[in-house]
Scaffold this motif. Structure first.
Motif, PDB file in Angstrom:
ATOM      1  N   LEU A 265       0.794  -1.345   0.149  1.00 15.20           N
ATOM      2  CA  LEU A 265      -0.029  -0.084   0.007  1.00 15.20           C
ATOM      3  C   LEU A 265       0.871   1.390   0.060  1.00 15.20           C
ATOM      4  N   PRO A 266       1.679   1.559   0.817  1.00 16.94           N
ATOM      5  CA  PRO A 266       2.621   2.734   0.743  1.00 16.94           C
ATOM      6  C   PRO A 266       3.179   3.020  -0.576  1.00 16.94           C
ATOM      7  N   ALA A 267       3.937   2.130  -1.098  1.00 18.74           N
ATOM      8  CA  ALA A 267       4.453   2.246  -2.634  1.00 18.74           C
ATOM      9  C   ALA A 267       3.151   2.556  -3.617  1.00 18.74           C
ATOM     10  N   ALA A 268       2.000   1.615  -3.452  1.00 21.90           N
ATOM     11  CA  ALA A 268       0.936   2.123  -4.272  1.00 21.90           C
ATOM     12  C   ALA A 268       0.468   3.564  -4.227  1.00 21.90           C
ATOM     13  N   LEU A 269       0.203   3.856  -2.834  1.00 26.34           N
ATOM     14  CA  LEU A 269      -0.158   5.254  -2.862  1.00 26.34           C
ATOM     15  C   LEU A 269       0.795   6.364  -3.213  1.00 26.34           C
ATOM     16  N   ALA A 270       1.988   6.184  -3.231  1.00 24.63           N
ATOM     17  CA  ALA A 270       3.067   6.937  -3.688  1.00 24.63           C
ATOM     18  C   ALA A 270       3.049   7.068  -5.344  1.00 24.63           C
ATOM     19  N   LEU A 271       2.707   5.929  -5.895  1.00 22.42           N
ATOM     20  CA  LEU A 271       2.540   5.864  -7.370  1.00 22.42           C
ATOM     21  C   LEU A 271       1.532   6.557  -8.011  1.00 22.42           C
ATOM     22  N   VAL A 272       0.271   6.507  -7.260  1.00 27.06           N
ATOM     23  CA  VAL A 272      -0.832   7.109  -7.808  1.00 27.06           C
ATOM     24  C   VAL A 272      -0.693   8.300  -8.477  1.00 27.06           C
ATOM     25  N   GLU A 277      -5.006   7.378 -17.223  1.00 32.55           N
ATOM     26  CA  GLU A 277      -5.637   6.440 -18.015  1.00 32.55           C
ATOM     27  C   GLU A 277      -4.761   5.658 -19.255  1.00 32.55           C
ATOM     28  N   TYR A 278      -3.610   6.408 -19.513  1.00 29.57           N
ATOM     29  CA  TYR A 278      -2.839   5.754 -20.524  1.00 29.57           C
ATOM     30  C   TYR A 278      -1.791   4.911 -19.854  1.00 29.57           C
ATOM     31  N   THR A 279      -1.364   4.918 -18.702  1.00 32.56           N
ATOM     32  CA  THR A 279      -0.276   4.016 -18.021  1.00 32.56           C
ATOM     33  C   THR A 279      -1.000   2.734 -17.227  1.00 32.56           C
ATOM     34  N   VAL A 280      -2.369   2.803 -17.309  1.00 32.29           N
ATOM     35  CA  VAL A 280      -3.215   2.000 -16.356  1.00 32.29           C
ATOM     36  C   VAL A 280      -2.854   0.411 -16.366  1.00 32.29           C
ATOM     37  N   ASN A 317      -6.552   9.595 -14.098  1.00 34.81           N
ATOM     38  CA  ASN A 317      -7.011   8.372 -14.344  1.00 34.81           C
ATOM     39  C   ASN A 317      -8.486   8.115 -15.268  1.00 34.81           C
ATOM     40  N   TRP A 318      -9.443   9.280 -15.333  1.00 30.83           N
ATOM     41  CA  TRP A 318     -10.566   9.226 -15.760  1.00 30.83           C
ATOM     42  C   TRP A 318     -10.825  10.130 -17.056  1.00 30.83           C
ATOM     43  N   GLY A 319     -10.778   9.371 -18.116  1.00 26.35           N
ATOM     44  CA  GLY A 319     -10.940  10.219 -19.548  1.00 26.35           C
ATOM     45  C   GLY A 319     -11.847   9.166 -20.337  1.00 26.35           C
TER      46      GLY A 319
END
Length: 347
Positions: A265-272, A277-280, A317-319
Protein backbone atom coordinates in the motif's frame (compact mmCIF):
# COMPACT_ATOMS: atom_id res chain seq x y z
CA UNK A 1 31.94 -9.16 -39.55
CA UNK A 2 34.59 -8.14 -42.04
CA UNK A 3 32.63 -7.80 -45.28
CA UNK A 4 29.17 -6.52 -46.00
CA UNK A 5 26.60 -9.16 -46.84
CA UNK A 6 25.97 -9.29 -50.59
CA UNK A 7 22.38 -8.18 -50.98
CA UNK A 8 22.20 -9.86 -54.37
CA UNK A 9 22.49 -13.23 -52.65
CA UNK A 10 18.81 -12.92 -51.76
CA UNK A 11 15.70 -12.97 -53.90
CA UNK A 12 14.00 -10.13 -52.05
CA UNK A 13 10.84 -10.32 -54.12
CA UNK A 14 10.28 -13.84 -52.83
CA UNK A 15 10.70 -12.73 -49.21
CA UNK A 16 8.04 -11.02 -47.15
CA UNK A 17 7.53 -8.35 -44.54
CA UNK A 18 4.59 -6.73 -42.76
CA UNK A 19 3.21 -5.19 -45.95
CA UNK A 20 3.68 -8.08 -48.36
CA UNK A 21 6.61 -8.59 -50.71
CA UNK A 22 10.01 -7.47 -49.42
CA UNK A 23 11.07 -6.37 -52.89
CA UNK A 24 11.62 -2.81 -51.60
CA UNK A 25 13.86 -3.96 -48.74
CA UNK A 26 17.07 -4.22 -50.77
CA UNK A 27 16.99 -0.56 -51.78
CA UNK A 28 16.25 0.52 -48.22
CA UNK A 29 19.27 -1.42 -46.97
CA UNK A 30 21.45 0.18 -49.64
CA UNK A 31 20.36 3.62 -48.45
CA UNK A 32 21.73 2.88 -44.99
CA UNK A 33 25.20 3.30 -46.49
CA UNK A 34 24.74 5.27 -49.66
CA UNK A 35 22.06 7.74 -48.63
CA UNK A 36 22.46 11.11 -46.95
CA UNK A 37 21.42 11.60 -43.32
CA UNK A 38 17.75 12.08 -44.12
CA UNK A 39 17.70 9.09 -46.45
CA UNK A 40 19.44 6.92 -43.87
CA UNK A 41 16.87 7.88 -41.24
CA UNK A 42 14.02 7.26 -43.67
CA UNK A 43 15.42 3.88 -44.66
CA UNK A 44 15.86 2.66 -41.09
CA UNK A 45 12.39 3.89 -40.16
CA UNK A 46 10.87 2.00 -43.07
CA UNK A 47 12.82 -1.14 -42.18
CA UNK A 48 11.66 -0.95 -38.59
CA UNK A 49 8.06 -0.70 -39.76
CA UNK A 50 8.32 -3.49 -42.32
CA UNK A 51 10.82 -6.23 -41.50
CA UNK A 52 10.32 -5.87 -37.72
CA UNK A 53 6.83 -4.43 -37.52
CA UNK A 54 5.85 -4.18 -33.84
CA UNK A 55 8.43 -6.84 -33.03
CA UNK A 56 7.13 -9.37 -35.55
CA UNK A 57 9.59 -11.42 -37.58
CA UNK A 58 9.29 -12.15 -41.30
CA UNK A 59 11.33 -14.00 -43.92
CA UNK A 60 13.16 -10.76 -44.72
CA UNK A 61 14.14 -10.09 -41.11
CA UNK A 62 17.17 -12.40 -40.80
CA UNK A 63 18.88 -11.31 -44.05
CA UNK A 64 18.22 -7.66 -43.21
CA UNK A 65 19.73 -8.13 -39.75
CA UNK A 66 22.77 -9.89 -41.19
CA UNK A 67 23.38 -7.00 -43.57
CA UNK A 68 23.06 -4.42 -40.80
CA UNK A 69 25.44 -6.43 -38.62
CA UNK A 70 27.97 -6.63 -41.45
CA UNK A 71 28.11 -2.84 -41.94
CA UNK A 72 28.42 -1.78 -38.30
CA UNK A 73 32.12 -0.96 -38.67
CA UNK A 74 31.61 1.03 -41.89
CA UNK A 75 32.55 4.70 -41.27
CA UNK A 76 29.32 5.77 -42.94
CA UNK A 77 27.38 4.44 -39.96
CA UNK A 78 28.94 7.23 -37.89
CA UNK A 79 26.64 9.66 -39.67
CA UNK A 80 24.50 11.67 -37.19
CA UNK A 81 21.11 10.00 -36.91
CA UNK A 82 17.73 11.49 -36.11
CA UNK A 83 14.82 9.09 -35.91
CA UNK A 84 11.86 9.64 -38.22
CA UNK A 85 9.56 9.00 -35.26
CA UNK A 86 8.37 12.20 -33.55
CA UNK A 87 8.51 10.59 -30.09
CA UNK A 88 12.21 9.70 -30.44
CA UNK A 89 14.33 12.86 -30.20
CA UNK A 90 17.65 11.19 -29.46
CA UNK A 91 20.76 12.46 -31.25
CA UNK A 92 23.22 9.64 -31.92
CA UNK A 93 25.20 7.96 -34.70
CA UNK A 94 23.38 5.70 -37.14
CA UNK A 95 25.59 2.94 -35.75
CA UNK A 96 23.81 3.16 -32.39
CA UNK A 97 20.40 2.97 -34.07
CA UNK A 98 21.48 -0.10 -36.06
CA UNK A 99 22.72 -1.78 -32.88
CA UNK A 100 19.39 -1.09 -31.22
CA UNK A 101 17.57 -2.61 -34.20
CA UNK A 102 19.70 -5.76 -33.96
CA UNK A 103 18.95 -5.99 -30.25
CA UNK A 104 15.24 -5.76 -31.03
CA UNK A 105 15.56 -8.56 -33.58
CA UNK A 106 17.34 -10.74 -31.02
CA UNK A 107 14.72 -9.97 -28.39
CA UNK A 108 11.87 -10.85 -30.75
CA UNK A 109 13.59 -14.13 -31.61
CA UNK A 110 14.29 -15.02 -27.99
CA UNK A 111 11.23 -17.21 -27.59
CA UNK A 112 11.24 -20.55 -29.35
CA UNK A 113 8.40 -20.83 -31.82
CA UNK A 114 7.65 -23.40 -34.48
CA UNK A 115 8.15 -20.77 -37.14
CA UNK A 116 10.89 -20.89 -39.79
CA UNK A 117 11.36 -17.11 -39.88
CA UNK A 118 11.89 -16.95 -36.11
CA UNK A 119 14.20 -19.94 -36.27
CA UNK A 120 16.20 -18.19 -39.00
CA UNK A 121 16.73 -15.24 -36.67
CA UNK A 122 17.68 -17.52 -33.81
CA UNK A 123 20.20 -19.28 -36.05
CA UNK A 124 22.10 -16.07 -36.83
CA UNK A 125 22.52 -14.99 -33.20
CA UNK A 126 26.20 -16.08 -33.03
CA UNK A 127 26.95 -13.95 -36.10
CA UNK A 128 25.08 -11.01 -34.64
CA UNK A 129 26.95 -11.32 -31.36
CA UNK A 130 30.32 -11.41 -33.15
CA UNK A 131 29.41 -8.20 -34.97
CA UNK A 132 27.93 -6.39 -31.98
CA UNK A 133 30.33 -7.30 -29.16
CA UNK A 134 33.26 -5.04 -30.15
CA UNK A 135 31.08 -1.95 -29.73
CA UNK A 136 30.48 -2.61 -26.03
CA UNK A 137 33.78 -0.76 -25.57
CA UNK A 138 33.11 1.99 -28.11
CA UNK A 139 34.20 5.52 -27.20
CA UNK A 140 30.71 6.90 -27.93
CA UNK A 141 28.36 6.38 -24.91
CA UNK A 142 25.27 6.03 -27.11
CA UNK A 143 26.97 3.30 -29.16
CA UNK A 144 28.16 1.51 -26.02
CA UNK A 145 24.68 1.56 -24.53
CA UNK A 146 23.03 0.28 -27.71
CA UNK A 147 25.69 -2.42 -28.07
CA UNK A 148 25.24 -3.57 -24.48
CA UNK A 149 21.48 -3.68 -25.00
CA UNK A 150 21.95 -5.82 -28.10
CA UNK A 151 24.41 -8.11 -26.33
CA UNK A 152 21.93 -8.44 -23.46
CA UNK A 153 19.27 -9.56 -25.95
CA UNK A 154 21.82 -12.05 -27.27
CA UNK A 155 22.60 -13.28 -23.76
CA UNK A 156 22.09 -16.93 -24.69
CA UNK A 157 25.15 -16.79 -26.94
CA UNK A 158 27.12 -14.11 -25.05
CA UNK A 159 29.62 -15.09 -22.34
CA UNK A 160 28.80 -13.85 -18.85
CA UNK A 161 32.27 -12.34 -18.60
CA UNK A 162 31.15 -9.50 -20.85
CA UNK A 163 28.63 -8.31 -18.28
CA UNK A 164 30.88 -8.89 -15.28
CA UNK A 165 33.55 -6.79 -16.96
CA UNK A 166 31.14 -3.93 -17.54
CA UNK A 167 30.04 -4.06 -13.91
CA UNK A 168 33.58 -3.86 -12.60
CA UNK A 169 35.13 -1.42 -15.08
CA UNK A 170 32.37 1.00 -16.05
CA UNK A 171 31.36 4.02 -14.02
CA UNK A 172 28.30 4.66 -16.16
CA UNK A 173 25.03 3.93 -14.33
CA UNK A 174 23.12 2.90 -17.45
CA UNK A 175 25.83 0.50 -18.59
CA UNK A 176 26.18 -1.10 -15.17
CA UNK A 177 22.40 -1.39 -14.84
CA UNK A 178 22.14 -3.12 -18.21
CA UNK A 179 24.85 -5.55 -17.15
CA UNK A 180 23.31 -6.47 -13.79
CA UNK A 181 19.84 -6.83 -15.30
CA UNK A 182 21.19 -9.21 -17.92
CA UNK A 183 23.12 -11.24 -15.37
CA UNK A 184 19.93 -11.52 -13.37
CA UNK A 185 17.92 -12.83 -16.29
CA UNK A 186 20.68 -15.34 -16.97
CA UNK A 187 20.06 -16.79 -13.52
CA UNK A 188 23.23 -15.46 -11.90
CA UNK A 189 23.33 -14.45 -8.25
CA UNK A 190 23.13 -10.66 -7.96
CA UNK A 191 22.62 -10.50 -4.19
CA UNK A 192 26.12 -9.09 -3.62
CA UNK A 193 25.04 -5.98 -5.53
CA UNK A 194 22.20 -5.28 -3.09
CA UNK A 195 24.80 -3.27 -1.18
CA UNK A 196 26.25 -1.44 -4.18
CA UNK A 197 27.06 2.25 -3.65
CA UNK A 198 24.57 3.24 -6.37
CA UNK A 199 20.89 2.93 -5.32
CA UNK A 200 19.89 2.39 -8.95
CA UNK A 201 22.20 -0.61 -9.23
CA UNK A 202 20.89 -1.96 -5.93
CA UNK A 203 17.35 -1.76 -7.29
CA UNK A 204 18.32 -3.49 -10.53
CA UNK A 205 20.06 -6.25 -8.57
CA UNK A 206 16.91 -6.68 -6.48
CA UNK A 207 14.89 -7.31 -9.65
CA UNK A 208 16.82 -10.45 -10.57
CA UNK A 209 14.67 -13.60 -10.58
CA UNK A 210 17.16 -15.16 -8.18
CA UNK A 211 16.24 -12.50 -5.61
CA UNK A 212 12.50 -13.11 -5.87
CA UNK A 213 12.42 -14.88 -2.48
CA UNK A 214 14.91 -12.54 -0.83
CA UNK A 215 13.09 -10.32 1.72
CA UNK A 216 15.86 -7.70 1.53
CA UNK A 217 15.44 -7.45 -2.24
CA UNK A 218 11.65 -7.21 -2.01
CA UNK A 219 11.89 -4.43 0.55
CA UNK A 220 14.38 -2.64 -1.70
CA UNK A 221 11.89 -2.74 -4.56
CA UNK A 222 9.15 -1.37 -2.29
CA UNK A 223 11.40 1.35 -0.91
CA UNK A 224 12.42 2.41 -4.41
CA UNK A 225 8.76 2.77 -5.38
CA UNK A 226 8.19 5.24 -2.55
CA UNK A 227 9.92 7.78 -4.80
CA UNK A 228 8.95 6.68 -8.31
CA UNK A 229 9.91 10.02 -9.87
CA UNK A 230 13.53 9.49 -8.88
CA UNK A 231 13.45 5.87 -10.04
CA UNK A 232 12.31 6.93 -13.50
CA UNK A 233 14.87 9.73 -13.64
CA UNK A 234 17.66 7.21 -13.04
CA UNK A 235 17.00 5.75 -16.49
CA UNK A 236 15.69 8.45 -18.79
CA UNK A 237 15.22 7.49 -21.53
CA UNK A 238 14.27 3.99 -20.31
CA UNK A 239 16.75 1.18 -20.84
CA UNK A 240 15.79 -1.44 -23.45
CA UNK A 241 15.61 -4.09 -20.71
CA UNK A 242 12.60 -2.33 -19.17
CA UNK A 243 10.25 -1.96 -22.14
CA UNK A 244 8.97 1.26 -20.56
CA UNK A 245 9.61 3.38 -17.49
CA UNK A 246 11.60 1.81 -14.69
CA UNK A 247 8.66 2.11 -12.30
CA UNK A 248 6.65 -0.30 -14.47
CA UNK A 249 9.26 -3.03 -13.99
CA UNK A 250 9.43 -2.31 -10.27
CA UNK A 251 5.63 -2.48 -9.98
CA UNK A 252 5.51 -5.87 -11.69
CA UNK A 253 8.11 -7.23 -9.28
CA UNK A 254 6.38 -5.73 -6.24
CA UNK A 255 3.00 -7.18 -7.23
CA UNK A 256 4.52 -10.61 -7.80
CA UNK A 257 6.60 -10.73 -4.64
CA UNK A 258 4.43 -9.24 -1.89
CA UNK A 259 2.11 -11.49 0.07
CA UNK A 260 -0.59 -8.90 0.65
CA UNK A 261 -1.73 -5.55 -0.70
CA UNK A 262 -1.30 -4.07 2.76
CA UNK A 263 2.45 -4.61 2.38
CA UNK A 264 2.33 -2.86 -0.99
CA UNK A 265 0.00 0.00 0.00
CA UNK A 266 2.59 2.73 0.83
CA UNK A 267 4.27 2.23 -2.54
CA UNK A 268 0.92 2.06 -4.33
CA UNK A 269 -0.19 5.39 -2.83
CA UNK A 270 3.14 6.98 -3.78
CA UNK A 271 2.61 5.84 -7.36
CA UNK A 272 -0.93 7.15 -7.81
CA UNK A 273 0.10 10.75 -8.68
CA UNK A 274 2.08 9.35 -11.63
CA UNK A 275 -0.75 7.14 -12.86
CA UNK A 276 -3.07 7.99 -15.72
CA UNK A 277 -5.60 6.44 -18.07
CA UNK A 278 -2.73 5.91 -20.51
CA UNK A 279 -0.50 3.98 -18.09
CA UNK A 280 -3.19 1.88 -16.39
CA UNK A 281 -2.01 -1.35 -18.00
CA UNK A 282 1.41 -0.94 -16.43
CA UNK A 283 0.69 0.71 -13.10
CA UNK A 284 -2.66 1.14 -11.41
CA UNK A 285 -4.34 -1.76 -13.18
CA UNK A 286 -1.95 -4.41 -11.82
CA UNK A 287 -1.96 -2.67 -8.44
CA UNK A 288 -5.76 -2.75 -8.38
CA UNK A 289 -5.88 -6.49 -9.06
CA UNK A 290 -3.39 -6.98 -6.25
CA UNK A 291 -5.71 -5.00 -3.98
CA UNK A 292 -8.71 -7.11 -5.03
CA UNK A 293 -7.62 -10.75 -5.31
CA UNK A 294 -11.35 -11.46 -5.16
CA UNK A 295 -13.97 -9.20 -6.81
CA UNK A 296 -15.52 -6.53 -4.62
CA UNK A 297 -18.46 -7.98 -2.67
CA UNK A 298 -19.87 -5.03 -0.76
CA UNK A 299 -17.14 -4.13 1.72
CA UNK A 300 -13.70 -2.59 1.43
CA UNK A 301 -10.68 -3.34 3.57
CA UNK A 302 -8.98 -0.18 4.86
CA UNK A 303 -6.16 -0.64 2.35
CA UNK A 304 -8.59 -1.10 -0.55
CA UNK A 305 -10.55 1.98 0.45
CA UNK A 306 -7.42 4.16 0.66
CA UNK A 307 -6.17 3.03 -2.72
CA UNK A 308 -9.47 3.38 -4.56
CA UNK A 309 -10.02 6.80 -2.98
CA UNK A 310 -6.58 7.90 -4.17
CA UNK A 311 -7.33 6.67 -7.69
CA UNK A 312 -10.60 8.60 -7.70
CA UNK A 313 -8.82 11.79 -6.64
CA UNK A 314 -6.43 11.65 -9.60
CA UNK A 315 -8.14 13.30 -12.59
CA UNK A 316 -5.60 11.77 -14.98
CA UNK A 317 -7.10 8.31 -14.44
CA UNK A 318 -10.53 9.25 -15.74
CA UNK A 319 -11.00 10.15 -19.39
CA UNK A 320 -12.12 8.60 -22.62
CA UNK A 321 -9.48 5.86 -22.82
CA UNK A 322 -11.20 2.54 -22.20
CA UNK A 323 -8.21 0.54 -20.91
CA UNK A 324 -9.21 1.08 -17.29
CA UNK A 325 -12.59 -0.62 -17.81
CA UNK A 326 -11.31 -4.17 -17.95
CA UNK A 327 -9.22 -3.76 -14.82
CA UNK A 328 -12.06 -2.26 -12.80
CA UNK A 329 -14.60 -4.81 -13.97
CA UNK A 330 -12.21 -7.65 -13.15
CA UNK A 331 -12.19 -6.34 -9.58
CA UNK A 332 -15.98 -6.13 -9.46
CA UNK A 333 -15.95 -2.34 -9.54
CA UNK A 334 -17.83 0.11 -11.80
CA UNK A 335 -15.68 1.62 -14.54
CA UNK A 336 -17.19 5.12 -14.38
CA UNK A 337 -15.82 7.59 -11.87
CA UNK A 338 -19.16 8.85 -10.51
CA UNK A 339 -20.47 5.32 -9.99
CA UNK A 340 -17.30 4.25 -8.20
CA UNK A 341 -17.49 7.35 -5.98
CA UNK A 342 -21.03 6.35 -5.02
CA UNK A 343 -19.94 2.80 -4.24
CA UNK A 344 -17.08 3.84 -1.98
CA UNK A 345 -19.25 6.43 -0.25
CA UNK A 346 -21.95 3.90 0.57
CA UNK A 347 -19.74 0.97 1.54
Amino acid sequence: MDDAVDLDDYDWASLGHAYGSAEDTRNLLVLLLEGDQDEQAYALGQLEMSVLHQGSIYSSTAPSALFMASILDDPRTLSPHESVYPWDDRQRPLRAALLEFLGNVAESAAEEYDDPDVEACRAIRPQLYTAVAPFVDDEDPSVREAALGAVSALAEVAPAEVFHRVLTTSTDRRERAGAVLTLGTRGEDTSALLTDDDPAIRACAALAPGCADNPQATQMVLDTLLDPWTADEWFEPPLPQFGGWFRFTLIAAAVARTESFEQLLPAALALVPMCSEYTVDSDWGPLLTKAFPEPYAGTFTPAQRKFVAALLDNDENWGNVSNRCGWLRKCGLPDERAELRAVIASA
